[in-house]
Design an enzyme around this catalytic site. Structure first.
Site, PDB file in Angstrom:
ATOM      1  N   HIS A 159     -14.402  -9.077  -6.550  1.00 44.01           N
ATOM      2  CA  HIS A 159     -12.972  -8.792  -6.822  1.00 44.01           C
ATOM      3  C   HIS A 159     -12.330  -8.042  -5.652  1.00 44.01           C
ATOM      4  O   HIS A 159     -11.339  -7.336  -5.837  1.00 44.01           O
ATOM      5  CB  HIS A 159     -12.801  -7.968  -8.102  1.00 44.01           C
ATOM      6  N   SER A 280       2.383  -9.764  20.046  1.00 42.75           N
ATOM      7  CA  SER A 280       3.691  -9.952  19.434  1.00 42.75           C
ATOM      8  C   SER A 280       4.748  -9.893  20.524  1.00 42.75           C
ATOM      9  O   SER A 280       4.608  -9.160  21.497  1.00 42.75           O
ATOM     10  CB  SER A 280       3.948  -8.863  18.396  1.00 42.75           C
ATOM     11  N   LYS A 286       0.744  -4.857  18.830  1.00 37.13           N
ATOM     12  CA  LYS A 286       0.103  -5.846  17.961  1.00 37.13           C
ATOM     13  C   LYS A 286      -1.002  -6.647  18.630  1.00 37.13           C
ATOM     14  O   LYS A 286      -0.937  -7.002  19.794  1.00 37.13           O
ATOM     15  CB  LYS A 286       1.160  -6.830  17.443  1.00 37.13           C
ATOM     16  N   GLU A 293      -6.081 -17.362  11.446  1.00 40.19           N
ATOM     17  CA  GLU A 293      -5.025 -17.732  10.501  1.00 40.19           C
ATOM     18  C   GLU A 293      -4.749 -19.231  10.546  1.00 40.19           C
ATOM     19  O   GLU A 293      -4.487 -19.871   9.527  1.00 40.19           O
ATOM     20  CB  GLU A 293      -3.739 -16.970  10.817  1.00 40.19           C
TER      21      GLU A 293
END
Ligand code: ARG
Length: 487
Positions: A159, A280, A286, A293
Site C-alpha cells: 500500500h 527545467s 530541477k 516518465e
C-alpha cells in the site's frame, strides 16, 4: 486522372484518384518489410524453377534483379515511388523495370495475400529476437546492480506504506523474474510466427505444382501452415508479439515508477545519472526523471496498439480483408516503443547511484520490526492474535512518544509481556529482521544469493537460445541463419 500504377489495369477503365491512392496505400509503413519481401520472392522464384514452372534463366534473372534492389535500398539510393501501393508492388514493379519479362513471371502461383503474411511472419521472427536480446541486456544489468548491492537494505512496502525491510537485491530481482516471463512470451511469439503461409495464394491454394516445403526450408520456417484460408487471414502471431511487448511495457512502467519515486527528495534512495535526467527551463534547481516518465507514459500507447490490433481482427470474415493492412502500424509501433524503452531502462539502471545510507535510514523507521516481535511471542507460546495485539500497543506507545521499536529497553518489553526474554531486543535489529526471513524465496541474504544464481542461470539459458538463432554458431538452416535475408 492520377498516375496511380496498378497491376490490375486490364479489368479497369478508370483509375483511383490521388486521395484514394493515398488512403489505400501502406508503403509508408510496410517499406520496412523490404528485406523479408525480397527474401520471400527469391525463395518463391527458386521453387518455381525447381518445379519447372518458370525457367532457371528466369529465376536467375529474378534473383539477380532482386538482390540489386536490396543493395540499392540498403545503400539508401533506392527512391521509393509513392504511387506504389505497398512494398510488394514497389519491389515487383521495380524488378520488372530492371529485368523485363522474367520479372512479370515472379507472381506465378502467388498472391499478395500469402506474400504479406509471409513477410510479416519473417519480420515478426526477426523482431522477436531483437527484443529478446534487449530484454536479456536489461536482466543482465539488473543482476549486476543486485550483485553490487547484495546486502543493502531497503524498506519494503505494501500500500506504499512501510511494511518489512528487504534487501535491495531482492527487490531488484523481482523485476528480473518479470522480465524472464516477458522473454518467455517473446519466445512464444517467435514460435507462433514460425510457419509458412506462402503457397496459399489468394485464399484457396494454387493450380501449380508447387513445393511449399522447399520454400519453408529456404526461408527458415519450421513448418508449413496447413489451411490456405487460415494462412492468409491469421494474424495471431502478431497479436502474440504485440501482447508480449504490451505486458513487457507494463513491467517496465512499474519499474520506471519506482525509479521516479525513489529519486524524489522525499525518498532519495537513488540518484539518476545526469545523462538520464533533464532540467527545467524555468526552475534552475530541477532535475527531472523524464526518461523514466516516458517509459511509463509510452506504456499507454502500446496498450492502445494491442487494442487496435485486436479490434481490427474482430469480426473479419475469412479470408483476407483489406482491414488487415492496418495490422502493421500498431504492431511496429509496439515493437519499436518496447525496444526503445528496454534500452532506456537499461541505461538508467546501469548508471544510477544507490544511496544505501538513505535506504538504511528509511528501513529504521516505520516500525518494520513489529512482525518480528509478534513472531517472537508466538514462537514462545503466545497465540499469534494475542501477540499481534501486544505488539500493536507497543507500536501505538512508540508513535505517541516519538520513538521507534529499537529504542525499547528490556524492562519495557517485559512490562508489555513477561514472555519477552533477554534475546527479544535482538529481534528488532533491522539486519536481523532481514536475515531471519530464510524461507524459500525470502529476503535473507543466503536466499537472495541463491535466487540470484537461479536468475543468472535462467538468463544464460535464454542467451543460449538466442545465440542459436542469431549467432554465428553452427546452427544454420538451409545454409543461412534463420530470419537472415537471402543473399
Ligand atoms: N498491403 C497489403 C497489406 O498489408 C498487402 C496485401 C494486399 N492484398 C490485397 N488483396 N489487396 O495487407
Amino acid at each position: 486522372m492520377s498516375d496511380a500504377k496498378t497491376p490490375w489495369g486490364g479489368r479497369f477503365t478508370g483509375t483511383p484518384g490521388e486521395f484514394q491512392q493515398r488512403f489505400g496505400a501502406s508503403l509508408g509503413v510496410d517499406a520496412r518489410l523490404y528485406a523479408e519481401d525480397i527474401a520471400g520472392s527469391i525463395a518463391h522464384a527458386r521453387m518455381l524453377a525447381a518445379r519447372s514452372i518458370i525457367s532457371t534463366d528466369d529465376a536467375v534473372a529474378i534473383e539477380g534483379g532482386l538482390l540489386g534492389i536490396l543493395r540499392d535500398i540498403e545503400a539508401g539510393t533506392f527512391a521509393f515511388d509513392l504511387a506504389d501501393e505497398d512494398i510488394h508492388m514497389a519491389v515487383e514493379g521495380e524488378l520488372t523495370r530492371r529485368i523485363g519479362e522474367p520479372g512479370k513471371r515472379l507472381h506465378t502461383g502467388r498472391s499478395r495475400n500469402d506474400q504479406v503474411a509471409t513477410d510479416t511472419r519473417l519480420h515478426a521472427k526477426r523482431e522477436a529476437l531483437r527484443l529478446f536480446g534487449a530484454n536479456a541486456a536489461v536482466r543482465a544489468t539488473i543482476h549486476r546492480l543486485a550483485e553490487d548491492n547484495i546486502e543493502v537494505i531497503v524498506p519494503g512496502y505494501t500500500h506504499l506504506q512501510k511494511a518489512q525491510p528487504v534487501l535491495l537485491s531482492h527487490h531488484l530481482l523481482a523485476y528480473s523474474w518479470m522480465l524472464a516471463r516477458d522473454a518467455k512470451r517473446l519466445r512464444n511469439a517467435y514460435k507462433e510466427a514460425d510457419a509458412l503461409p506462402l503457397g496459399s495464394a489468394a485464399l484457396a491454394g494454387t493450380t501449380f505444382d508447387i513445393d511449399r516445403g522447399m520454400v519453408a526450408h529456404e526461408l527458415g520456417f519450421s513448418s508449413v501452415i496447413e489451411n490456405s484460408l487460415d494462412a492468409v487471414s491469421d494474424r495471431d502471431f502478431l497479436v502474440d508479439l504485440t501482447y508480449a511487448c504490451t505486458l513487457g511495457m507494463v513491467h517496465l512502467s512499474r519499474l520506471a515508477e519506482e525509479l521516479i519515486l525513489w529519486s524524489t527528495e522525499e525518498f532519495g534512495f537513488i540518484t539518476l545519472d545526469d545523462a538520464w535526467s533533464t532540467g527545467s527551463s524555468i526552475m534552475p534547481q530541477k532535475k527531472n526523471p523524464d526518461f523514466a516518465e516516458l517509459v511509463r507514459g509510452k506504456t499507454g500507447r502500446v496498450v492502445g496498439d494491442l487494442t487496435a490490433l485486436l479490434v481490427t481482427l474482430k469480426g473479419l470474415p475469412l479470408a483476407y480483408n483489406k482491414d488487415m493492412q492496418e495490422d502493421k502500424e500498431p504492431a511496429f509501433d509496439a515493437i519499436d516503443t518496447y525496444a526503445d524503452s528496454l534500452r532506456a531502462v537499461e541505461g538508467m539502471l546501469a548508471t544510477l547511484r544507490v544511496n544505501a545510507e538513505r535506504m538504511a535510514e528509511g528501513a529504521r523507521g516505520g516500525f518494520m520490526a513489529a512482525t518480528d516481535l509478534a513472531d517472537y511471542l508466538a514462537a514462545h507460546g503466545v497465540p499469534f492474535r494475542e501477540a499481534h495485539e501486544i505488539v500493536g500497543k507497543l507500536v501505538l506507545s512508540c508513535e505517541r512518544e516519538g520513538r521507534v521499536l529499537q529504542d525499547f529497553t528490556h524492562a519495557e518489553l517485559q512490562a508489555a509481556s513477561p514472555v519477552f526474554g533477554d534475546d527479544a531486543l535482538a529481534t528488532v535489529a533491522i539486519d536481523a529482521v532481514v536475515a531471519r526471513r530464510t524461507s524459500e524465496g525470502g529476503t535473507a541474504p543466503g536466499r537472495v544469493r541463491e535466487q540470484l544464481a537461479l536468475a543468472t542461470a535462467a538468463l544464460a539459458r535464454d542467451e543460449r537460445w538466442l545465440a542459436e538463432r542469431t549467432g554465428s554458431s553452427a546452427v544454420r538452416r538451409g545454409g543461412r541463419r534463420e530470419g537472415e535475408v537471402l543473399r
